[in-house]
Write a protein that holds these residues in place. Structure first.
Motif, PDB file in Angstrom:
ATOM      1  N   THR A   1       0.808  -1.213   0.000  1.00 18.05           N
ATOM      2  CA  THR A   1       0.000   0.000   0.000  1.00 18.05           C
ATOM      3  C   THR A   1       0.841   1.262   0.000  1.00 18.05           C
ATOM      4  OG1 THR A   1      -0.114   0.081   2.417  1.00 18.05           O
ATOM      5  CG2 THR A   1      -1.830  -1.151   1.263  1.00 18.05           C
TER       6      THR A   1
ATOM      7  N   VAL B   1     -11.674  -0.363  -3.826  1.00 19.49           N
ATOM      8  CA  VAL B   1     -10.909   0.329  -4.867  1.00 19.49           C
ATOM      9  C   VAL B   1     -11.867   1.019  -5.832  1.00 19.49           C
ATOM     10  CG1 VAL B   1      -9.276   0.079  -6.773  1.00 19.49           C
ATOM     11  CG2 VAL B   1      -9.010  -1.316  -4.712  1.00 19.49           C
TER      12      VAL B   1
ATOM     13  N   PRO C   1     -10.102   5.658  -3.628  1.00 18.86           N
ATOM     14  CA  PRO C   1     -11.009   4.689  -3.007  1.00 18.86           C
ATOM     15  C   PRO C   1     -12.429   4.826  -3.530  1.00 18.86           C
ATOM     16  CG  PRO C   1     -10.667   6.538  -1.535  1.00 18.86           C
ATOM     17  CD  PRO C   1      -9.791   6.789  -2.731  1.00 18.86           C
TER      18      PRO C   1
ATOM     19  N   VAL D   1      -5.824   7.224  -1.797  1.00 23.10           N
ATOM     20  CA  VAL D   1      -5.166   6.393  -0.788  1.00 23.10           C
ATOM     21  C   VAL D   1      -3.683   6.296  -1.113  1.00 23.10           C
ATOM     22  CG1 VAL D   1      -5.009   4.074   0.191  1.00 23.10           C
ATOM     23  CG2 VAL D   1      -7.249   5.062  -0.288  1.00 23.10           C
TER      24      VAL D   1
ATOM     25  N   LEU E   1      -8.608   1.301   2.465  1.00 25.33           N
ATOM     26  CA  LEU E   1      -8.336   0.401   1.345  1.00 25.33           C
ATOM     27  C   LEU E   1      -8.471  -1.063   1.724  1.00 25.33           C
ATOM     28  CD1 LEU E   1      -7.419   0.158  -1.615  1.00 25.33           C
ATOM     29  CD2 LEU E   1      -5.066   0.042  -0.775  1.00 25.33           C
TER      30      LEU E   1
ATOM     31  N   ALA F   1      -9.329  -6.064  -0.085  1.00 22.00           N
ATOM     32  CA  ALA F   1      -9.691  -4.694  -0.444  1.00 22.00           C
ATOM     33  C   ALA F   1     -11.182  -4.662  -0.750  1.00 22.00           C
ATOM     34  CB  ALA F   1      -8.875  -4.217  -1.645  1.00 22.00           C
TER      35      ALA F   1
END
Length: 412
Positions: free
Chosen positions: A46, A240, A261, A268, A383, A398
């Motif tokens: 991430t 996502v 997001p 994010v 996320l 996610a």
């Protein structure tokens, strides 16, 4: 094979990777990382970089389809570069005064046996906030990444067989070899997933028939003309929203990566170069000798070495050794995939610690849920969400909280 949707709206057709002359193995060839040197555990995927400000006016570039642009990324052979990047990551993690980074990395607390220069702990700082990096690469055996801090600097240097980490604030040095598990990912390739290319490679692995991929115009990043590749999940239930990648029109190297997001708000992960050069860096860039008086810690001393050719420690086990991810199973498909593994801790969250009710503290950071699977606690970021059930199972993906509960009910 995943369809890549053309940006040519006049025919409404889609192009498969095979039709574009790009076999699956070719797409995986895109995973040759530009800045390979360390891993930072589960949270590393991430980590991202803030984009450079785009110049006014979009460049006029020849029309290209999404399949052709993905093929251009896969064929990119950039091995020499230097540049400056910024890092901003907004996962929405609770503010624990820095404790969250230690939990993610499993870092040794002050006064322990760890090293302040150990990259598996140091680079988790990139999981939150804004940071500035300098990067340089000269082929597969020489890379350098420097994290600039207030009145201090942390550098990670890969030079041949040696990997050095140096923290100027503590004057500590970490040393390992390129064959050590501490300097390798689980796929056996050295990498730091902290450049737009790294992040793009990971995103393209997720492209399948649950994904829409189009070319969404052009832009400039760090003074270079680029195409914009837009990756959008077709499924509901994922956290996502969309991924945008700015791809250098000349070299095919991703220069900017932005993940927004589904819930809206700031990105994010927002990744890009503020300055980049493709000239060969000076050889002295990768030279390193431990400063006089510095404390030097060998990777083997921290359990990062190998035994019989296998890693002694699987970094995917996370802070508390919650079972190796190699033993996980997957529920669902595409962007709604949920990884499931057994933490080995029956009874859910720990109820006691030397400092008091640890379970109660951790529980206060999550939401209690129940379903056919039983009951548990969901821990959420913007996320990645995780459900820890009272019988010790962990569901991670996610996806939304409701999607996690549904997955647990399905895979109980």
């Amino acid at each position: 094979m995943a369809p890549y949707e053309s940006d040519d709206s006049t025919n409404g057709t889609t192009t498969t990777a095979a039709e574009a002359g790009e076999p699956r193995s070719g797409r995986r060839a895109a995973a040759r990382y530009v800045v390979p040197v360390a891993v930072v555990g589960v949270a590393a995927a991430t980590i991202g970089l803030v984009p450079a400000l785009a110049s006014s006016g979009d460049p006029d570039l020849p029309k290209i389809t999404a399949a052709q642009l993905i093929n251009k990324i896969a064929k990119s052979d950039v091995e020499q570069l230097s540049g400056t990047v910024k890092i901003t990551t907004d996962l929405g993690l609770p503010d624990l005064g820095g404790l969250e980074s230690g939990l993610l990395s499993g870092a040794t607390q002050p006064g322990g046996d760890g090293s302040a220069a150990d990259p598996s702990a140091k680079l988790t700082e990139l999981a939150a906030g804004t940071h500035t990096l300098r990067v340089a690469a000269d082929g597969p055996d020489r890379q350098k990444l420097s994290l600039l801090e207030n009145a201090a600097e942390y550098s990670l240097i890969h030079d041949g067989k040696d990997v050095w980490g140096y923290d100027s604030k503590s004057n500590e040095v970490y040393h390992s070899t390129a064959d050590d598990s501490a300097a390798k990912g689980r796929d056996g390739e050295d990498h730091v997933p902290a450049t737009p290319k790294d992040l793009t490679d990971e995103a393209l692995k997720s492209v399948d028939d649950t994904t829409s991929v189009t070319v969404d115009g052009t832009m400039q990043v760090a003074g270079r003309d680029a195409y914009k590749l837009l990756i959008t999940p077709k499924q509901s239930g994922t956290t996502v929203g969309a991924i945008t990648v700015a791809v250098d029109a000349k070299t095919g190297l991703p220069l900017k990566f932005t993940l927004t997001p589904a819930g809206g708000g700031a990105a994010v992960v927002d990744a890009g170069f503020t300055q980049v050069s493709f000239a060969r860096p000076a050889a002295s860039t990768f030279d390193f000798t431990p400063p006089k008086g510095a404390k030097v810690t060998e990777g083997d001393d921290l359990g990062h070495g190998r035994e019989n050719g296998k890693p002694e420690e699987d970094l995917s086990k996370g802070a508390d050794g919650l079972g190796g991810l190699e033993d996980h199973k997957v529920i669902g498909e595409g962007w709604n995939s949920v990884a499931v593994f057994d933490s080995g801790s029956k009874g859910g969250l720990p109820s006691e610690s030397a400092d008091g009710d640890l379970g109660g503290f951790l529980g206060s950071l999550g939401d209690k849920v129940s379903g056919k699977f039983g009951s548990g606690t969901v821990f959420s970021t913007r996320l990645v969400n995780a459900l820890v059930t009272d019988d010790g199972k962990v569901y991670v993906g996610a996806v939304t909280k409701d999607a996690l509960v549904k997955a647990a009910d399905t895979g109980r």
